[in-house]
Design an enzyme around this catalytic site. Structure first.
Site, PDB file in Angstrom:
ATOM      1  N   CYS A 120       0.852  -1.196   0.000  1.00  0.00           N
ATOM      2  CA  CYS A 120       0.000   0.000   0.000  1.00  0.00           C
ATOM      3  C   CYS A 120       0.884   1.240   0.000  1.00  0.00           C
ATOM      4  CB  CYS A 120      -0.899   0.012   1.229  1.00  0.00           C
ATOM      5  SG  CYS A 120      -2.029   1.425   1.269  1.00  0.00           S
ATOM      6  N   CYS A 124       0.357   4.262   6.499  1.00  0.00           N
ATOM      7  CA  CYS A 124      -0.103   4.660   7.840  1.00  0.00           C
ATOM      8  C   CYS A 124       0.878   4.173   8.906  1.00  0.00           C
ATOM      9  CB  CYS A 124      -1.500   4.107   8.097  1.00  0.00           C
ATOM     10  SG  CYS A 124      -2.699   4.736   6.921  1.00  0.00           S
TER      11      CYS A 124
HETATM   12 FE1  SF4 Z   1      -2.772   1.373   3.453  1.00  0.00          FE
HETATM   13 FE2  SF4 Z   1      -3.076   2.798   5.685  1.00  0.00          FE
HETATM   14 FE3  SF4 Z   1      -4.981   1.055   4.969  1.00  0.00          FE
HETATM   15 FE4  SF4 Z   1      -2.548   0.199   5.820  1.00  0.00          FE
HETATM   16  S1  SF4 Z   1      -4.082   1.296   6.998  1.00  0.00           S
HETATM   17  S2  SF4 Z   1      -3.678  -0.583   4.082  1.00  0.00           S
HETATM   18  S3  SF4 Z   1      -1.184   1.794   4.974  1.00  0.00           S
HETATM   19  S4  SF4 Z   1      -4.338   2.902   3.860  1.00  0.00           S
END
Ligand code: SF4
Ligand code: SAH
Length: 363
Positions: A120, A124
């Site tokens: 991703c 985060c």
């Molecule tokens: Fe992507 Fe944030 Fe969702 Fe994790 S929490 S999958 S880093 S958007």
């Protein structure tokens, strides 16, 4: 000689299969048979398709590729939750979770948490998936394939098994792979396929504002969860970098618009750490969410090595929930499933790669 492209069989709807059969000079009803084998019986190989003759199967298989996911690992939790590590046909890996909720009053719920991307790009602060960056988008066949393969594996023990709910809360940001996610939803909803109700599917997003608005227009029935995690821009930008592009004012405006169009309650996800589970944040959430059609789901953060974030204790959680409730906001705690098997998505894949000495960014 027909010169046709090849298609991903799991990503084909019935109309596409009818066209392929026509072009190959096969009977039209073969398309309906094929669709049922793939989307309802969840077969993993051509040889299992017993009512289509060998000759026709070989003609079809030259143009329609069937790529079942390879089960690298399956972990079972004491509460029945199963977590799968799947390898895709190009070697990339994804995770997927099955959670069972056995209920006395109504039918049991079997929820699959699917991945939508390998890795991703959002990054985060608490998320194991984000730590490894973005690799690629999944195709609709790969998204749907997770539900099909889990159905297939569980049916080996329980032939009646049927997935009832799907949440897009695995690896990746679904709204950054919008088209494939939307197509997968439509196909999973097909009554001669998996037949999962639109209202039983929930897309979770870190806050891709233009896509929230588009989803409301394209598919007003599917559920929406928004990963808020903080109620002020400074804190949220640290935890969820998407906030730097679409800050809270824009995000909340898009949520209001979403509710106006769909009349649906949004689920706001709030991961609580030992740091942010405090009175100031709780009060900020009350102000932020006043008047918004929604519901807050509190999730004690699942500690991921390298993030430095810790879970709050139960007292802090209770206090936090209490402030929201007193402020008139509907709150629940995420029913924690599979905490003994690293059920926070991204953790299993990361550990597997480290355990097998695979360089994190080389696959
Ligand atoms: Fe992507 Fe944030 Fe969702 Fe994790 S929490 S999958 S880093 S958007
Ligand atoms: N990308 C989407 C969907 C996948 S993440 C999104 O961010 O919403 C699904 C949910 O799991 C999100 O709410 C995310 O913030 C949360 N999550 C990720 N890692 C977590 C962790 N270590 N502990 C608790 N929740 C986590």
């Amino acid at each position: 000689m027909i010169s046709m492209e090849t298609y991903d069989l799991r990503g084909c709807n019935e109309e596409a299969l009818i066209q392929v059969c026509q072009e190959l000079g096969l009977k039209r009803f073969r398309a309906a048979q094929l669709f049922q084998w793939v989307q309802q019986k969840a077969v993993r190989s051509w040889s299992e398709i017993s009512n289509i003759g060998k000759e026709d199967r070989s003609v079809l298989s030259a143009h329609l590729q069937l790529h079942p996911l390879e089960r690298i690992k399956e972990q079972r939790s004491a509460d029945g939750t199963r977590k799968y590590l799947f390898r895709l046909h190009d070697g990339e890996m994804i995770e997927c979770v099955l959670m069972d909720y056995v209920r006395e009053q109504s039918r049991d719920r079997h929820t699959v948490c699917v991945s939508t991307q390998v890795g991703c790009a959002v990054g985060c602060a608490f998320c194991a998936t984000g730590m490894e960056g973005f690799r690629r988008n999944l195709t609709m066949g790969e998204i749907l394939g997770q539900v099909l393969d889990i159905t297939y594996f569980v049916r080996q023990e329980d032939p009646e098994f049927q997935v009832t709910n799907v949440v897009f809360m695995g690896m990746g940001e679904p709204l950054l792979n919008y088209e494939q996610v939307l197509q997968a939803i439509m196909l999973m909803n097909h009554e001669r396929g998996l037949n999962i109700g639109m209202r039983r599917m929930t897309v979770s997003t870190s806050g891709v504002v233009p896509r929230i608005l588009q989803l409301a227009k394209d598919n007003p029935q599917v559920g929406l969860a928004v990963s808020l995690h903080a109620a002020d821009d400074t804190t949220r930008s640290q935890l969820v970098p998407m906030n730097r592009k679409y800050p809270l004012a824009q995000l909340m405006e898009s949520c209001r618009e979403y509710s106006r169009i769909t009349h649906r309650r949004i689920t706001f996800e709030v991961a609580l750490t030992a740091d942010n589970a405090n009175q100031t944040q709780a009060e900020a959430f009350v102000r932020l969410l006043k008047g918004q059609l929604g519901h807050v789901n509190l999730i004690p953060v699942n500690p991921v090595a390298g993030t430095g974030l810790e879970r709050p204790d139960l007292e802090k959680l209770k206090k936090f929930a209490h402030v929201l409730e007193v402020g008139g906001i509907s709150v629940s705690w995420r029913e924690e499933k599979g905490t003994d098997i690293d059920a926070a998505c991204g953790q299993l894949r990361r550990q597997w790669r480290v355990g097998n000495n695979e360089p994190i960014d080389s696959i």
